[in-house]
Design a protein around this motif. Structure first.
Motif, PDB file in Angstrom:
ATOM      1  N   LYS A   1       4.114 -27.834  33.702  1.00 14.09           N
ATOM      2  CA  LYS A   1       5.002 -26.742  33.286  1.00 14.09           C
ATOM      3  C   LYS A   1       4.943 -26.593  31.776  1.00 14.09           C
ATOM      4  N   SER A   2       5.185 -25.376  31.321  1.00 14.51           N
ATOM      5  CA  SER A   2       5.203 -25.169  29.869  1.00 14.51           C
ATOM      6  C   SER A   2       6.639 -25.318  29.364  1.00 14.51           C
ATOM      7  N   VAL A   3       6.767 -25.712  28.110  1.00 14.21           N
ATOM      8  CA  VAL A   3       8.090 -25.841  27.494  1.00 14.21           C
ATOM      9  C   VAL A   3       8.477 -24.473  26.956  1.00 14.21           C
ATOM     10  N   ASN A   4       9.608 -23.955  27.415  1.00  3.69           N
ATOM     11  CA  ASN A   4      10.016 -22.607  27.029  1.00  3.69           C
ATOM     12  C   ASN A   4      11.388 -22.596  26.369  1.00  3.69           C
ATOM     13  N   ASP A   5      11.528 -21.760  25.352  1.00  2.00           N
ATOM     14  CA  ASP A   5      12.830 -21.543  24.722  1.00  2.00           C
ATOM     15  C   ASP A   5      13.446 -20.278  25.323  1.00  2.00           C
ATOM     16  N   ILE A   6      14.737 -20.347  25.567  1.00  2.00           N
ATOM     17  CA  ILE A   6      15.450 -19.185  26.105  1.00  2.00           C
ATOM     18  C   ILE A   6      16.162 -18.471  24.946  1.00  2.00           C
ATOM     19  N   TYR A   7      15.900 -17.179  24.838  1.00  2.00           N
ATOM     20  CA  TYR A   7      16.514 -16.375  23.774  1.00  2.00           C
ATOM     21  C   TYR A   7      17.283 -15.207  24.374  1.00  2.00           C
ATOM     22  N   GLU A   8      18.292 -14.790  23.625  1.00  2.00           N
ATOM     23  CA  GLU A   8      19.068 -13.610  24.009  1.00  2.00           C
ATOM     24  C   GLU A   8      18.797 -12.535  22.954  1.00  2.00           C
ATOM     25  N   ILE A   9      18.442 -11.342  23.410  1.00  3.46           N
ATOM     26  CA  ILE A   9      18.190 -10.231  22.471  1.00  3.46           C
ATOM     27  C   ILE A   9      19.287  -9.189  22.674  1.00  3.46           C
ATOM     28  N   LYS A  10      19.965  -8.851  21.589  1.00  2.58           N
ATOM     29  CA  LYS A  10      20.989  -7.794  21.673  1.00  2.58           C
ATOM     30  C   LYS A  10      20.519  -6.611  20.836  1.00  2.58           C
ATOM     31  N   PHE A  11      20.676  -5.423  21.373  1.00  2.00           N
ATOM     32  CA  PHE A  11      20.183  -4.241  20.655  1.00  2.00           C
ATOM     33  C   PHE A  11      20.887  -2.980  21.152  1.00  2.00           C
ATOM     34  N   ASP A  12      20.765  -1.911  20.374  1.00  4.91           N
ATOM     35  CA  ASP A  12      21.334  -0.626  20.774  1.00  4.91           C
ATOM     36  C   ASP A  12      20.430   0.035  21.808  1.00  4.91           C
ATOM     37  N   TYR A  13      21.055   0.829  22.640  1.00  7.69           N
ATOM     38  CA  TYR A  13      20.311   1.497  23.725  1.00  7.69           C
ATOM     39  C   TYR A  13      19.101   2.280  23.220  1.00  7.69           C
ATOM     40  N   ILE A  14      19.232   2.876  22.032  1.00  6.34           N
ATOM     41  CA  ILE A  14      18.126   3.707  21.515  1.00  6.34           C
ATOM     42  C   ILE A  14      16.870   2.881  21.210  1.00  6.34           C
ATOM     43  N   MET A  15      17.038   1.564  21.092  1.00  7.21           N
ATOM     44  CA  MET A  15      15.875   0.699  20.798  1.00  7.21           C
ATOM     45  C   MET A  15      15.173   0.198  22.057  1.00  7.21           C
ATOM     46  N   MET A  16      15.695   0.608  23.203  1.00  8.84           N
ATOM     47  CA  MET A  16      15.200   0.101  24.496  1.00  8.84           C
ATOM     48  C   MET A  16      13.676   0.102  24.616  1.00  8.84           C
ATOM     49  N   ASN A  17      13.027   1.238  24.328  1.00 12.11           N
ATOM     50  CA  ASN A  17      11.571   1.328  24.518  1.00 12.11           C
ATOM     51  C   ASN A  17      10.802   0.333  23.659  1.00 12.11           C
ATOM     52  N   ASP A  18      11.224   0.217  22.392  1.00 11.61           N
ATOM     53  CA  ASP A  18      10.540  -0.718  21.485  1.00 11.61           C
ATOM     54  C   ASP A  18      10.668  -2.158  21.967  1.00 11.61           C
ATOM     55  N   ILE A  19      11.884  -2.515  22.363  1.00 11.12           N
ATOM     56  CA  ILE A  19      12.130  -3.899  22.808  1.00 11.12           C
ATOM     57  C   ILE A  19      11.354  -4.189  24.093  1.00 11.12           C
ATOM     58  N   MET A  20      11.396  -3.233  25.041  1.00  8.13           N
ATOM     59  CA  MET A  20      10.705  -3.436  26.322  1.00  8.13           C
ATOM     60  C   MET A  20       9.191  -3.527  26.125  1.00  8.13           C
ATOM     61  N   ARG A  21       8.683  -2.761  25.176  1.00  5.02           N
ATOM     62  CA  ARG A  21       7.236  -2.801  24.898  1.00  5.02           C
ATOM     63  C   ARG A  21       6.852  -4.195  24.381  1.00  5.02           C
ATOM     64  N   LEU A  22       7.656  -4.682  23.447  1.00  5.47           N
ATOM     65  CA  LEU A  22       7.395  -6.014  22.885  1.00  5.47           C
ATOM     66  C   LEU A  22       7.423  -7.083  23.994  1.00  5.47           C
ATOM     67  N   ILE A  23       8.425  -7.015  24.865  1.00  2.04           N
ATOM     68  CA  ILE A  23       8.560  -7.987  25.964  1.00  2.04           C
ATOM     69  C   ILE A  23       7.338  -7.914  26.881  1.00  2.04           C
ATOM     70  N   LYS A  24       6.889  -6.686  27.155  1.00  4.34           N
ATOM     71  CA  LYS A  24       5.738  -6.503  28.042  1.00  4.34           C
ATOM     72  C   LYS A  24       4.452  -7.021  27.395  1.00  4.34           C
ATOM     73  N   GLU A  25       4.248  -6.669  26.129  1.00  6.95           N
ATOM     74  CA  GLU A  25       3.022  -7.084  25.432  1.00  6.95           C
ATOM     75  C   GLU A  25       2.934  -8.598  25.278  1.00  6.95           C
ATOM     76  N   GLU A  26       4.083  -9.244  25.055  1.00  3.85           N
ATOM     77  CA  GLU A  26       4.095 -10.703  24.896  1.00  3.85           C
ATOM     78  C   GLU A  26       4.231 -11.431  26.245  1.00  3.85           C
ATOM     79  N   GLN A  27       4.362 -10.637  27.308  1.00  4.04           N
ATOM     80  CA  GLN A  27       4.492 -11.172  28.674  1.00  4.04           C
ATOM     81  C   GLN A  27       5.631 -12.188  28.787  1.00  4.04           C
ATOM     82  N   LEU A  28       6.804 -11.774  28.324  1.00  7.98           N
ATOM     83  CA  LEU A  28       7.965 -12.669  28.363  1.00  7.98           C
ATOM     84  C   LEU A  28       8.744 -12.475  29.670  1.00  7.98           C
ATOM     85  N   PRO A  29       8.946 -13.535  30.434  1.00  4.50           N
ATOM     86  CA  PRO A  29       9.752 -13.397  31.655  1.00  4.50           C
ATOM     87  C   PRO A  29      11.193 -13.045  31.298  1.00  4.50           C
ATOM     88  N   VAL A  30      11.743 -12.040  31.982  1.00  7.16           N
ATOM     89  CA  VAL A  30      13.129 -11.615  31.752  1.00  7.16           C
ATOM     90  C   VAL A  30      14.027 -12.342  32.743  1.00  7.16           C
TER      91      VAL A  30
END
Length: 204
Positions: free
Chosen positions: A134-163
């Motif tokens: 298993k890999s060692v993973n850090d759990i993070y919480e991201i808080k943001f305004d609704y208008i930033m949704m696309n940017d944040i989701m793109r970053l999560i997708k590109e970095e392949q971060l499990p939600v």
């Protein structure tokens, strides 16, 4: 890379049996995520084996393998818990609990005999287990305004971060898992997201 971000553990509980001079050594190996689970497993085993004389165990926890404990449960000191732990060390396993339940067969095994029995019983269980990396993973919480949704989701997708969790309202929150070796890169990208708040929660 200085930090090894993987560790080996077992995929599921297993049990094995070793016999010596009439004594039975039933070994139970469990994947373990926190110390509080140890007591729970011991209670279950004591209920399942009311006639057994010893419930000896060892466990190791955390990816850096620095939490461990041994218990001889009435056997001569160093003849049970330590051999169990040494077997886990040589297999390089962590986040694991092994309990060896002993039924006394009437013949004393002596110190070398006990060490051999507890070590062998543990090794038998490990042989039956499916070892997973298993890999060692850090759990993070991201808080943001609704208008930033696309940017944040793109970053999560590109970095392949499990939600792990998400809440979308005027204020949004997403909980993600970041592999240890990826953390710096993800943090740098996050810092460029004006107005997004990133908070470290814990490591798994």
């Amino acid at each position: 890379m200085l930090f090894d971000d993987t560790y080996k553990t077992i995929a599921a509980p297993v049990e094995a049996l070793f016999k010596d001079k009439g004594s039975k050594f039933l070994s139970y190996a469990y994947p373990l995520s926190q110390e509080s689970e140890v007591k729970e497993q011991l209670l279950k085993l004591r209920a399942a084996h009311p006639k057994a004389v010893h419930f000896c165990y060892a466990y190791r926890l955390t990816p850096d393998r620095n939490i461990f404990r041994v218990n001889d449960d009435g056997e001569p000191s160093g003849t049970a818990g330590r051999p169990i732990l040494n077997t886990l060390l040589s297999a390089d396993l962590t986040n694991i609990l092994v309990v060896v339940v002993r039924y006394f067969g009437g013949t004393l095994l002596g110190v070398p005999g006990l060490i051999h029995a507890y070590k062998t019983a543990t090794a038998e269980a490990i042989q039956l287990a499916e070892i997973v990396e298993k890999s060692v993973n850090d759990i993070y919480e991201i808080k943001f305004d609704y208008i930033m949704m696309n940017d944040i989701m793109r970053l999560i997708k590109e970095e392949q971060l499990p939600v792990l969790r998400q809440e979308f309202d005027n204020d949004c929150m997403i909980m993600v898992e970041v592999r240890k070796s990826q953390v710096n890169k993800v943090l740098q990208r996050m810092e460029k997201q004006e107005g997004a708040e990133l908070k470290y929660l814990y490591t798994v």
